[in-house]
Structure formats: structure tokens, C-alpha cells
Scaffold this motif. Structure first.
Motif, PDB file in Angstrom:
ATOM      1  N   HIS A 221       1.152  -0.923  -0.151  1.00 31.20           N
ATOM      2  CA  HIS A 221      -0.006  -0.074   0.268  1.00 31.20           C
ATOM      3  C   HIS A 221       0.916   1.477  -0.007  1.00 31.20           C
ATOM      4  CE1 HIS A 221      -3.594   2.225   0.660  1.00 31.20           C
ATOM      5  NE2 HIS A 221      -3.087   2.827   1.920  1.00 31.20           N
ATOM      6  N   PHE A 222       0.716   2.000  -0.698  1.00 30.47           N
ATOM      7  CA  PHE A 222       0.826   3.238  -1.617  1.00 30.47           C
ATOM      8  C   PHE A 222       1.008   4.587  -1.138  1.00 30.47           C
ATOM      9  CE2 PHE A 222       3.456   0.081  -3.452  1.00 30.47           C
ATOM     10  CZ  PHE A 222       5.013   0.020  -3.479  1.00 30.47           C
ATOM     11  N   VAL A 223       1.482   5.362  -0.288  1.00 29.19           N
ATOM     12  CA  VAL A 223       1.097   7.051  -0.147  1.00 29.19           C
ATOM     13  C   VAL A 223       1.246   8.011  -0.740  1.00 29.19           C
ATOM     14  CG1 VAL A 223       0.392   8.779   1.504  1.00 29.19           C
ATOM     15  CG2 VAL A 223      -1.150   6.482   1.645  1.00 29.19           C
ATOM     16  N   VAL A 224       1.525   8.502  -1.261  1.00 29.81           N
ATOM     17  CA  VAL A 224       2.400  10.303  -1.768  1.00 29.81           C
ATOM     18  C   VAL A 224       1.786  11.259  -1.216  1.00 29.81           C
ATOM     19  CG1 VAL A 224       4.086  11.143  -3.724  1.00 29.81           C
ATOM     20  CG2 VAL A 224       3.295   8.536  -3.488  1.00 29.81           C
ATOM     21  N   ASP A 225       2.244  11.964  -1.152  1.00 29.94           N
ATOM     22  CA  ASP A 225       2.343  13.642  -0.539  1.00 29.94           C
ATOM     23  C   ASP A 225       2.899  14.715  -1.574  1.00 29.94           C
ATOM     24  OD1 ASP A 225       1.360  15.209   1.018  1.00 29.94           O
ATOM     25  OD2 ASP A 225       2.969  15.130   2.176  1.00 29.94           O
ATOM     26  N   GLU A 226       3.112  15.557  -1.231  1.00 30.27           N
ATOM     27  CA  GLU A 226       3.201  16.696  -2.411  1.00 30.27           C
ATOM     28  C   GLU A 226       3.161  16.221  -4.013  1.00 30.27           C
ATOM     29  OE1 GLU A 226       3.049  19.332  -1.966  1.00 30.27           O
ATOM     30  OE2 GLU A 226       3.109  20.319   0.660  1.00 30.27           O
ATOM     31  N   TYR A 227       1.920  15.147  -4.282  1.00 32.43           N
ATOM     32  CA  TYR A 227       2.242  14.720  -5.638  1.00 32.43           C
ATOM     33  C   TYR A 227       2.178  15.578  -6.481  1.00 32.43           C
ATOM     34  CZ  TYR A 227       1.233  10.867  -8.930  1.00 32.43           C
ATOM     35  OH  TYR A 227       1.091   9.954 -10.186  1.00 32.43           O
ATOM     36  N   GLN A 228       2.373  16.460  -6.235  1.00 33.97           N
ATOM     37  CA  GLN A 228       2.198  17.668  -7.391  1.00 33.97           C
ATOM     38  C   GLN A 228       3.694  18.315  -7.717  1.00 33.97           C
ATOM     39  OE1 GLN A 228       1.040  18.405  -4.764  1.00 33.97           O
ATOM     40  NE2 GLN A 228       2.324  20.577  -3.961  1.00 33.97           N
ATOM     41  N   THR A 257       1.959  23.602  -7.358  1.00 37.10           N
ATOM     42  CA  THR A 257       2.921  23.733  -8.810  1.00 37.10           C
ATOM     43  C   THR A 257       4.568  24.881  -8.812  1.00 37.10           C
ATOM     44  OG1 THR A 257       1.995  21.457  -9.592  1.00 37.10           O
ATOM     45  CG2 THR A 257       3.615  22.173 -10.481  1.00 37.10           C
ATOM     46  N   ILE A 258       5.466  24.886  -7.816  1.00 38.06           N
ATOM     47  CA  ILE A 258       6.182  25.830  -8.701  1.00 38.06           C
ATOM     48  C   ILE A 258       7.842  25.227  -8.453  1.00 38.06           C
ATOM     49  CG2 ILE A 258       4.953  27.364  -7.619  1.00 38.06           C
ATOM     50  CD1 ILE A 258       6.601  27.355  -4.545  1.00 38.06           C
ATOM     51  N   HIS A 259       7.795  23.950  -8.373  1.00 38.16           N
ATOM     52  CA  HIS A 259       9.153  23.838  -8.854  1.00 38.16           C
ATOM     53  C   HIS A 259       9.386  23.140 -10.337  1.00 38.16           C
ATOM     54  CE1 HIS A 259      10.583  24.777  -4.818  1.00 38.16           C
ATOM     55  NE2 HIS A 259       9.009  24.350  -4.368  1.00 38.16           N
ATOM     56  N   SER A 260       8.833  23.209 -11.518  1.00 37.17           N
ATOM     57  CA  SER A 260       8.406  22.658 -12.811  1.00 37.17           C
ATOM     58  C   SER A 260      10.646  22.979 -13.238  1.00 37.17           C
ATOM     59  CB  SER A 260       7.896  23.521 -13.048  1.00 37.17           C
ATOM     60  OG  SER A 260       6.907  23.419 -13.355  1.00 37.17           O
ATOM     61  N   PHE A 261      10.727  23.942 -12.750  1.00 38.01           N
ATOM     62  CA  PHE A 261      13.032  24.348 -13.663  1.00 38.01           C
ATOM     63  C   PHE A 261      13.637  22.954 -12.290  1.00 38.01           C
ATOM     64  CE2 PHE A 261      12.253  26.307  -9.368  1.00 38.01           C
ATOM     65  CZ  PHE A 261      13.336  25.875  -8.860  1.00 38.01           C
ATOM     66  N   ALA A 262      12.992  22.670 -12.023  1.00 43.19           N
ATOM     67  CA  ALA A 262      13.961  21.634 -10.984  1.00 43.19           C
ATOM     68  C   ALA A 262      13.041  20.016 -11.459  1.00 43.19           C
ATOM     69  CB  ALA A 262      13.899  21.146  -9.674  1.00 43.19           C
ATOM     70  N   PHE A 525       2.905  33.329  -7.080  1.00 45.72           N
ATOM     71  CA  PHE A 525       1.913  34.699  -6.211  1.00 45.72           C
ATOM     72  C   PHE A 525       0.837  33.983  -5.351  1.00 45.72           C
ATOM     73  CE2 PHE A 525      -1.979  37.922  -7.007  1.00 45.72           C
ATOM     74  CZ  PHE A 525      -0.874  38.858  -5.775  1.00 45.72           C
ATOM     75  N   TYR A 526       0.581  32.441  -5.739  1.00 48.43           N
ATOM     76  CA  TYR A 526      -0.963  32.054  -5.451  1.00 48.43           C
ATOM     77  C   TYR A 526      -0.579  31.201  -3.794  1.00 48.43           C
ATOM     78  CZ  TYR A 526      -4.343  28.327  -4.186  1.00 48.43           C
ATOM     79  OH  TYR A 526      -5.509  27.356  -3.290  1.00 48.43           O
ATOM     80  N   VAL A 527       0.633  31.077  -3.687  1.00 42.89           N
ATOM     81  CA  VAL A 527       1.407  30.547  -2.591  1.00 42.89           C
ATOM     82  C   VAL A 527       1.729  30.987  -1.553  1.00 42.89           C
ATOM     83  CG1 VAL A 527       3.576  29.348  -1.796  1.00 42.89           C
ATOM     84  CG2 VAL A 527       2.114  28.574  -3.444  1.00 42.89           C
ATOM     85  N   GLY A 528       2.337  32.578  -2.451  1.00 46.90           N
ATOM     86  CA  GLY A 528       2.298  33.300  -0.986  1.00 46.90           C
ATOM     87  C   GLY A 528       1.313  34.057  -0.546  1.00 46.90           C
ATOM     88  N   VAL A 529       0.288  34.648  -1.316  1.00 44.73           N
ATOM     89  CA  VAL A 529      -0.662  35.105  -0.814  1.00 44.73           C
ATOM     90  C   VAL A 529      -1.435  33.819   0.339  1.00 44.73           C
ATOM     91  CG1 VAL A 529      -3.517  35.227  -1.053  1.00 44.73           C
ATOM     92  CG2 VAL A 529      -1.762  36.881  -2.435  1.00 44.73           C
ATOM     93  N   THR A 530      -1.479  32.421   0.612  1.00 45.99           N
ATOM     94  CA  THR A 530      -2.159  31.590   0.604  1.00 45.99           C
ATOM     95  C   THR A 530      -0.999  31.259   2.274  1.00 45.99           C
ATOM     96  OG1 THR A 530      -1.347  29.732  -0.345  1.00 45.99           O
ATOM     97  CG2 THR A 530      -3.671  30.447  -1.073  1.00 45.99           C
ATOM     98  N   ARG A 531      -0.198  32.035   2.613  1.00 44.46           N
ATOM     99  CA  ARG A 531       1.021  31.881   3.261  1.00 44.46           C
ATOM    100  C   ARG A 531       0.406  32.964   4.783  1.00 44.46           C
ATOM    101  NH1 ARG A 531       1.865  27.654   1.969  1.00 44.46           N
ATOM    102  NH2 ARG A 531       0.622  27.820   0.779  1.00 44.46           N
TER     103      ARG A 531
END
Length: 689
Positions: A221-228, A257-262, A525-531
């Protein structure tokens, strides 16, 4: 211990309960910001164990940081299911590779290289390229991106051209050849790197059915967090772990999703139901973090984007967010400092406030404004502006120029940074080469401002002013306001947040030219607002210093109520292709970018796993406490936590090795070196003879 299944479900909202009771087949959970995804995940595992849906010893919960894995383990222990294995992808893969490698290949798994930059430097030399630090870091980041994206050195040039990837102005063919040299250097030294951990584990499972069968019998059984944030390489390994089993639950938020560059690819999350048509899809939409006013602004930012869930605020009403412009960056920074001071006077602690910006070169205006206002601050994701290596080098060069006759302070500063490699035009792409240029450009701007305000001053006066700023802002006092890039703020939250520099060219950043890049900037920007939990301030400035070219508020603010500075259209600008994936230093564990001073001391991310002898760590802390008490100094003045942790992890065996650790200069080596080495000698490594 008997666990009451009904008690596990108590207190969950309807959507969280749906997650907890979806125990069979593939499940995808789209969890908006602040909606309690970790609570839903852990209660699902506890409930499944309580009703006998699965054996917790056969569960593998995968995360991206050791901090997240530790939080999962802590919560699962509290729920009575400590047997669940909660690990990062790399930790799980390394354990398996080390265990099965001797059986499969007759020898131990090669060691993971401690110093990746040395390998990259050798590869650059083989190609006849310079080994300056900025290029080293950018090349290391691009190598990491290629490996997690399953891009071989031979295929890199064609793919890089198609995706407009750039590394410090080097051609795609050059980068591809450096990648090939890098693999040859590793082979010659008999080491692997961080991405190779995943590749070795994947190779074992793909090439050895007996190994794959044993792993699949262990984990059902597998669970994956932050799958994006999963990369193609991580997805391939997950598929090999699962085999033909569909017993997998993935959790993530494509709007973050803010790490596409990586190398992250949110398509694995958004396309999950296409790959698994029978999957149960559940959305977590009740936001327990932010007030209705903050949630409304966040929803407006992402309105119409199919990847975003519409959040529903659960907290009581709070103050309306402020969305406001200013005539200049210093005026914007001063207004932010005044806002923070007012909140503190009303009872908000300094360390429950944050200022978030797009790039680190924006920080000096805020460091100056907060220092002038007497507001304590700390920096996250980077050193303070005047602590950066390129800024210190520029001040040294300016000191030399100040001894000679020069036409003026601004010209002297331009001459100093030009001698270090600064040009009027910025380099193409992002990465540490671009970040270094931005730092020098910020210094040039400070020099222009100083000369405008002090027309009779010379280079020596400018140097004195910059050194005064550096002294005032060098070290934060106590628990302060957090200054952070938006990327480094992901996963964190504060009572009050100021998101600054939200103008065209700032956010979205000037290098974001394609629609996909602009949308990632919107998500940032959305990530910043939701902090923000309660107080939110969004601001921009119509110019850098009150004059010169005018700029408009970001397109991301269209439709939001704004005040003060008018929206001014920008002149058309040429599209700039591509960007580099690198950050400004490289972690010895994961090979990804480092930016903060603390991380550079450790040579790893704070969240990346590293071996640590807890007894040694406590002994070093006890020694530091005794020295601090005896000297009447704060403990961090003796040695900071980051320096002490680097000592505990790296175990230097001599004064020379101790001096190589950042934070231990000649004075501290003379004062404390022998004592630190004595503590180390009294706590030998567990595997020492």
C-alpha cells in the motif's frame, strides 16, 4: 493496542472523512492550501489499519522532505500506527539499494559523493570551461534536472533547445558534453550522486525480478504526499515499487506547483484519473488556515484555472487584505515596515510576520527599511544582502577604487562590479549567474540613489554608507520578521504576510515569457497569498527609485481592489526564451540548490536527511551553553546552531578540517577549536574502531 475506528473518524470534516474511508483501489486527493491534507492522510492510514484493510507494516508513505516524513511519523504514532514506514523517496530507495545491491551485483553499493561541486568542476575542466562558483552551481542544477527528467547527455542538446533551457550562456551542446564528462568522473572515482540513488533502486527492480518481488511483498500500500512535485524519475520508481498493484493514494495541489524548473511535473497529479480510470477523486476545500478575506483573494488569483480548487474559509472573519501601490521601491519598503510595526504594537509577534519577494535581490530595500524602523528580522532561503559573496566582493573592489581618483561614487561602483564581471545587460536565463548579476545591479541602484541624494560625495563616502548598512543589517536580533523568497516560503505560514514587488517584470518575473512560465508565476503568487492566516498586504511600486521608466501593477492583480499608485501600462518587451534550473549552491545530499547561510554551512538542505550522532550533538550544545554562560554571551554568538550542526555531521578531525567549516573563522578557531575537537574525540563515530 486496540484502536476504535469510529474514534479515528471523529473530528474530520466530510471531505477528510471521505479520504479516510476510501481504502481500496487508486485514490487521488486534490488538497487546497490549508485544508488539512496531512490530517486526512494520517487518519486514512490509521482507519485502514483499525478496520483491517491493510497491515501498517506493509505501508510505504512517501514525502519529499525529512521534515514532512518526521511529521507523518509523529502523527501516526499518536494515532497508534507507528509501524507505517514514512520516508522520503531517496531514503526509501537508498535503504533498498544498499540492501539488495550486494546480492544482485556481488559488491557494495558505491558511496554517495559528499561534494558534488568537485565532480562538476572536473567535468567543466575536461570541457575546457571555467570553474567559477556561479557556473558550477548552475551546471550542477542542470545536471540534476536532466537526471530526474530522464534526459541523457546525448539527448540533452535537442531537448534543451526545444524547451529553451539555458545554463549561464553556455550552448546546449557544451552542457551535454559536460554531463557526459560528469558521468565519467563519477565512474572514475567510484561514487554515485543523489539522483543515482533513485536510478540504482529503479535498475535493481527493473533488472532483477526476485528483488522486485521481495519489495512488492513487503510494501502493498502506497501513499504519496505533495504529488504535484513528483519528477519522471520518481514516478518511474513508484511504478516499479507498485508493480501491478493499484493500492496507491496520491495527495497534492496542482495550484501549488512551483518547482517545474527542478523537474517537478504536475501532470502526474492532474492526469492521475486518465492513467487510473477507476480512481476515486476527492477534493479538500475547507481552508482552516486563513480568514475568509484572505481566502477570497486567493480564490480570485486562481479564478478560472482548472487546476485550482475553490477554497471555503472556515475561520472567523478578519481584516480585509491591503492591495496597494507606491511611487518607488524605498517607499514601498517603508510602508511595509510601518504596517508591520503597527501590527506588532497591536499584539502580533515579530516572528509571526513575513515579507515575501520573488528574487533575493529585492531584499536590500526591506532589510534597510526594517533596520531603520528598528524591526528585528531574519532571512530565509538566502543570506542577508550584504552577506552575499558577490556583494562582499563588490565592496572590497569599491574600497580599492575609493583610494584612487574617480569621477563619482556611482561610476566607482560601476567600475568595481564591471571588473568582477557585471555588464549593463543581464545574462540570459535564471540560476546563480543571474542572481549574482541581480545583486550587483541592486548595488548599482543603491549607488545611483546615494549620488542623487549626496551630489558632492565621493566613492569613500559611498563605501562608508554601504558598510554602515551592512553593519546595521548584518545580524538579526532575536526572533524577527522573516524575509523570504516565495519559493522558500512554501509549506510555511504566518499571522501576517506582506507579498511585495507585485509589478510587471517582478511578478511575473521578467524572464517568464511563455504562457506556461507565466502561469507558474501566478501559482507562485498564490502560494505567497495563502501563507497568511489573518493579515495580508500585497504591494508594488511604479518605479525603482521614483523616477525613470514607469511600470504597472502585475496582471495577477487585475480585478482586485487596489489603491494609491495608478496602473500604468508597460511598453512591449521582447520575449526572452528559456531559463536555467539551478539555484545558488548545491546540497551534498540531494544535489539541489542551496541559498541560505545555514544551509551552506551544513552543505545540505535543512530538510534533507543526514547522519547525526544525537549524543554528540547534545554534548556540543552542552559545551556551547557552558562557554556562553561563562562568557556572558548569547549561545549563538559562540557558535550558531547551523555551524554546530555542521560540526556534528562532518566530524572534523583536525584544526584544519574544523577551519573549513563555514562560521569558524580564525578567531573562533583560536578561542574554541581545541575544545570542540576534544568534545568530538570524546564521542567517536559509532563505526569507529
Amino acid at each position: 493496542m486496540t484502536i476504535d475506528p469510529d474514534a479515528i473518524l471523529d473530528g474530520l470534516d466530510p471531505e477528510q472523512r471521505a479520504v479516510a474511508t476510501a481504502l481500496s483501489g487508486p485514490v487521488v486527493v486534490v488538497a487546497g492550501a490549508g485544508t488539512g491534507k496531512t490530517r486526512a492522510m494520517t487518519h486514512r492510514l490509521a482507519y485502514g489499519a483499525a478496520v483491517g484493510a491493510f497491515d501498517p507494516r506493509q505501508v510505504l508513505a512517501l514525502t519529499f522532505t525529512t521534515r514532512a516524513a518526521g511529521e507523518l511519523r509523529e502523527r501516526l504514532r499518536g494515532l497508534g500506527v507507528p509501524a507505517v514506514q514514512a520516508r522520503t523517496f531517496h531514503s526509501a530507495a537508498l535503504r533498498q539499494a544498499q540492501y539488495f545491491w550486494p546480492r544482485a551485483y556481488g559488491n557494495e553499493l558505491p558511496p554517495v559523493a559528499d561534494h558534488r561541486l568537485g565532480l562538476v568542476a572536473d567535468a567543466l575542466r575536461r570541457e575546457g570551461l571555467p570553474t567559477e562558483t556561479a557556473l558550477l552551481r548552475d551546471m550542477a542544477g542542470e545536471i540534476s534536472w536532466a537526471k530526474v527528467s530522464n534526459v541523457s547527455p546525448a539527448d540533452y542538446p535537442a531537448i534543451a533547445d526545444r524547451r529553451h533551457r539555458e545554463v549561464a550562456g553556455r550552448t546546449a551542446d557544451e552542457v551535454g558534453r559536460v554531463m557526459a564528462h560528469y558521468e565519467a568522473v563519477k565512474a572514475a572515482r567510484g561514487v554515485i550522486d543523489f539522483e543515482d540513488i533513485l536510478l540504482c533502486a529503479a535498475g535493481l527492480l527493473a533488472e532483477h525480478p526476485d528483488v522486485a518481488g521481495e519489495v512488492r511483498r513487503q510494501y502493498r500500500h502506497f501513499v504519496v504526499d505533495e504529488y504535484q512535485d513528483v519528477s519522471p524519475l520518481q514516478q518511474a520508481l513508484l511504478d516499479l515499487w507498485r508493480g501491478d498493484s493499484d493500492d496507491v493514494c496520491v495527495v497534492g495541489d496542482p495550484a501549488q506547483t512551483i518547482h517545474s524548473f527542478a523537474g517537478a511535473q504536475a501532470g502526474f497529479l492532474t492526469g492521475f484519473t486518465r492513467r487510473h480510470p477507476a480512481a476515486v477523486r476527492i477534493e479538500l476545500v475547507r481552508d482552516y488556515r486563513s480568514t475568509p478575506e484572505v481566502v477570497a483573494l486567493a480564490n480570485a488569483v486562481m479564478a478560472g484555472r482548472p487546476e485550482a480548487v475553490e477554497l471555503r474559509a472556515q475561520r472567523p472573519s478578519g481584516p480585509a487584505p491591503t492591495v496597494v501601490g507606491a511611487d518607488s521601491e524605498p517607499a514601498e519598503a517603508a510602508a511595509v515596515a510601518e504596517w508591520l510595526t503597527g501590527l506588532h504594537a497591536a499584539g502580533t509577534p515579530w516572528d509571526e510576520m513575513a515579507v515575501l519577494y520573488r528574487i533575493h535581490a529585492q531584499s536590500p530595500a526591506y532589510e534597510a527599511a526594517l533596520a531603520d524602523a528598528g524591526v528585528p528580522f531574519t532571512t530565509r532561503g538566502s543570506e542577508g544582502f550584504f552577506e552575499r559573496a558577490e556583494v562582499r566582493a563588490a565592496l572590497r573592489a569599491l574600497a580599492g577604487a575609493a583610494k584612487a581618483a574617480t569621477p563619482g561614487p556611482a561610476a566607482a561602483l560601476r567600475g568595481a562590479v564591471s571588473g568582477l564581471g557585471w555588464t549593463h545587460e543581464p545574462p540570459a536565463g535564471q540560476g546563480s549567474v543571474r542572481e549574482r548579476w541581480e545583486s550587483w545591479a541592486a548595488l548599482v541602484g543603491l549607488a545611483d540613489d546615494f549620488e542623487r541624494d549626496h551630489p558632492d560625495a565621493d566613492a569613500a563616502a559611498l563605501l562608508a554608507e554601504l558598510e554602515r548598512r551592512a553593519a546595521a543589517q548584518h545580524a538579526p536580533v532575536g526572533q524577527g520578521v522573516v524575509l523570504s523568497s516565495l519559493h522558500a516560503a512554501k509549506g510555511l505560514e504566518w499571522d501576517a504576510v506582506a507579498v511585495v514587488g507585485v509589478h510587471e517584470g517582478g511578478l511575473p518575473f521578467t524572464l517568464a515569457s511563455t504562457p506556461e512560465e507565466v502561469e507558474e508565476e501566478r501559482r507562485l503568487f498564490y502560494v505567497g497569498v495563502t501563507r497568511a492566516r489573518e493579515h495580508l498586504r500585497v504591494s508594488w511600486s511604479t518605479s525603482r527609485n521614483g523616477g525613470g521608466p514607469r511600470r504597472g501593477a502585475s496582471r495577477f492583480l487585475d480585478g482586485l481592489a487596489t489603491s494609491q499608485a495608478p496602473r500604468r501600462p508597460l511598453p512591449p518587451r521582447a520575449a526572452r526564451p528559456g531559463r536555467s534550473s539551478a539555484l545558488s549552491a548545491v546540497c551534498r545530499v540531494c544535489g539541489r540548490g542551496l541559498t541560505s547561510g545555514a544551509e551552506r554551512k551544513l552543505m545540505r538542505h535543512l530538510g534533507c536527511e543526514a547522519e547525526l550522532d544525537e549524543a554528540l550533538w547534545e554534548a556540543l550544545r552542552a559545551w556551547r551553553g557552558e562557554v556562553a554562560a561563562r562568557s556572558g554571551l548569547p549561545a549563538f554568538v559562540v557558535l550558531t546552531d547551523a555551524t554546530l550542526l555542521a560540526v556534528a555531521e562532518r566530524r572534523p578531525g583536525s584544526r584544519a578540517e574544523l577551519a573549513a567549516i563555514a562560521g569558524i573563522g580564525a578567531r573562533k578557531l583560536a578561542s574554541y577549536g581545541d575544545d570542540v575537537l576534544a568534545v568530538l574525540a570524546s564521542h567517536p563515530a559509532p563505526d569507529a574502531p
